[in-house]
Design a protein around this motif. Structure first.
Motif, PDB file in Angstrom:
ATOM      1  N   GLU A  94       0.800  -1.225   0.000  1.00 17.86           N
ATOM      2  CA  GLU A  94       0.000   0.000   0.000  1.00 17.86           C
ATOM      3  C   GLU A  94       0.833   1.275   0.000  1.00 17.86           C
ATOM      4  OE1 GLU A  94      -2.868  -0.427   3.176  1.00 17.86           O
ATOM      5  OE2 GLU A  94      -4.395  -0.979   1.702  1.00 17.86           O
ATOM      6  N   ASP A  95       1.993   1.256   0.607  1.00 15.42           N
ATOM      7  CA  ASP A  95       2.871   2.425   0.648  1.00 15.42           C
ATOM      8  C   ASP A  95       4.299   1.963   0.346  1.00 15.42           C
ATOM      9  OD1 ASP A  95       1.097   4.670   1.450  1.00 15.42           O
ATOM     10  OD2 ASP A  95       0.725   3.358   3.166  1.00 15.42           O
ATOM     11  N   SER A  96       4.552   1.635  -0.909  1.00 11.95           N
ATOM     12  CA  SER A  96       5.869   1.113  -1.275  1.00 11.95           C
ATOM     13  C   SER A  96       6.164   1.370  -2.745  1.00 11.95           C
ATOM     14  CB  SER A  96       5.937  -0.392  -0.982  1.00 11.95           C
ATOM     15  OG  SER A  96       5.033  -1.088  -1.817  1.00 11.95           O
ATOM     16  N   THR A  97       7.324   0.906  -3.175  1.00 17.07           N
ATOM     17  CA  THR A  97       7.692   0.963  -4.583  1.00 17.07           C
ATOM     18  C   THR A  97       7.672  -0.463  -5.106  1.00 17.07           C
ATOM     19  OG1 THR A  97       9.056   2.904  -4.214  1.00 17.07           O
ATOM     20  CG2 THR A  97       9.462   1.666  -6.238  1.00 17.07           C
ATOM     21  N   ARG A 100       5.173   3.709  -7.803  1.00 19.65           N
ATOM     22  CA  ARG A 100       5.210   4.159  -6.416  1.00 19.65           C
ATOM     23  C   ARG A 100       3.765   4.145  -5.947  1.00 19.65           C
ATOM     24  NH1 ARG A 100       4.964   9.390  -4.642  1.00 19.65           N
ATOM     25  NH2 ARG A 100       5.785  10.104  -6.632  1.00 19.65           N
ATOM     26  N   ILE A 101       3.518   3.370  -4.910  1.00 19.99           N
ATOM     27  CA  ILE A 101       2.167   3.212  -4.371  1.00 19.99           C
ATOM     28  C   ILE A 101       2.074   4.004  -3.077  1.00 19.99           C
ATOM     29  CG2 ILE A 101       0.407   1.548  -3.657  1.00 19.99           C
ATOM     30  CD1 ILE A 101       1.459   1.146  -6.548  1.00 19.99           C
ATOM     31  N   ALA A 102       1.058   4.835  -2.966  1.00 14.48           N
ATOM     32  CA  ALA A 102       0.830   5.629  -1.753  1.00 14.48           C
ATOM     33  C   ALA A 102      -0.639   5.478  -1.366  1.00 14.48           C
ATOM     34  CB  ALA A 102       1.177   7.092  -1.997  1.00 14.48           C
ATOM     35  N   GLY A 103      -0.876   4.926  -0.202  1.00 12.22           N
ATOM     36  CA  GLY A 103      -2.249   4.742   0.269  1.00 12.22           C
ATOM     37  C   GLY A 103      -3.053   3.798  -0.604  1.00 12.22           C
ATOM     38  N   ALA A 126       0.795   6.361  -7.276  1.00 14.65           N
ATOM     39  CA  ALA A 126       1.170   7.770  -7.142  1.00 14.65           C
ATOM     40  C   ALA A 126       2.108   8.201  -8.267  1.00 14.65           C
ATOM     41  CB  ALA A 126       1.824   8.014  -5.791  1.00 14.65           C
ATOM     42  N   ALA A 146      10.640   7.093  -7.876  1.00 16.95           N
ATOM     43  CA  ALA A 146      10.905   7.325  -6.460  1.00 16.95           C
ATOM     44  C   ALA A 146      12.383   7.645  -6.262  1.00 16.95           C
ATOM     45  CB  ALA A 146      10.516   6.083  -5.659  1.00 16.95           C
TER      46      ALA A 146
END
Length: 173
Positions: A70-73, A150-153, A157, A167
């Motif tokens: 959920e919040d990673s690359t 890039r994953i954010a929430g 993203a 990133a």
């Protein structure tokens, strides 16, 4: 003398026409290449795409799902992909932060196993998934490789072809 000048003008006219035809062929070819390269960016998942639920298993047989990324690359690569091999080699020369990698291929295939070993040196978690399967669909139908997200929430993203572009803070020289 007039015949010589007329002959020279005719020869130069023919050569000029040939050069113009060759120039137009080169321009058409460059446009086709440019369109193909521009089209490859269109195959990236769109920014704002929500990551769907998925189930995978990493190389340590640990379940891997949406909540883990959920919040990673996230990196998608596949065997036989020249740019994928170049990206992995470039990442191996640098210190990389948290990165989850998905190798699209057949886990029994020797080329997939070799790529998985190489990716394992740069990524924290690695899973082999089916190309065009549940996992690639969950990330917005990843269909071109390499793809770095890039994953954010739980939402895409940023999307690109390199970790630096997606990133930059993740990669330290």
């Amino acid at each position: 003398m007039t015949a010589v000048l007329t002959g020279a003008v005719v020869v130069l006219t023919v050569l000029t026409a040939i050069c113009l035809l060759m120039l137009s062929a080169v321009v058409r070819r460059l446009r086709a290449i440019e369109e193909r390269l521009a089209g490859s960016e269109a195959t990236l998942p769109e920014v704002g795409t929500a990551i769907a639920d998925f189930h995978a298993v990493d190389l340590d047989a640990t379940p891997l799902g949406r909540s883990d990324v959920e919040d990673s690359t996230v990196l998608f690569v596949m065997p036989g992909c020249g740019p994928c091999a170049e990206l992995i080699a470039a990442l191996a020369e640098r210190r990389v932060g948290a990165l989850t990698a998905f190798v699209a291929g057949d886990a029994a295939d020797e080329a997939t196993q070799e790529l998985t070993r190489k990716v394992g040196t740069v990524a924290g978690r690695v899973a082999v998934v089916a190309e065009g399967g549940e996992v690639t669909a969950a990330f917005g139908d990843v269909a071109s490789f390499p793809t770095v997200l890039r994953i954010a929430g739980g939402v895409v993203a940023a999307a690109g072809r390199s970790v630096d572009a997606v990133a930059p803070a993740l990669v330290a020289a």
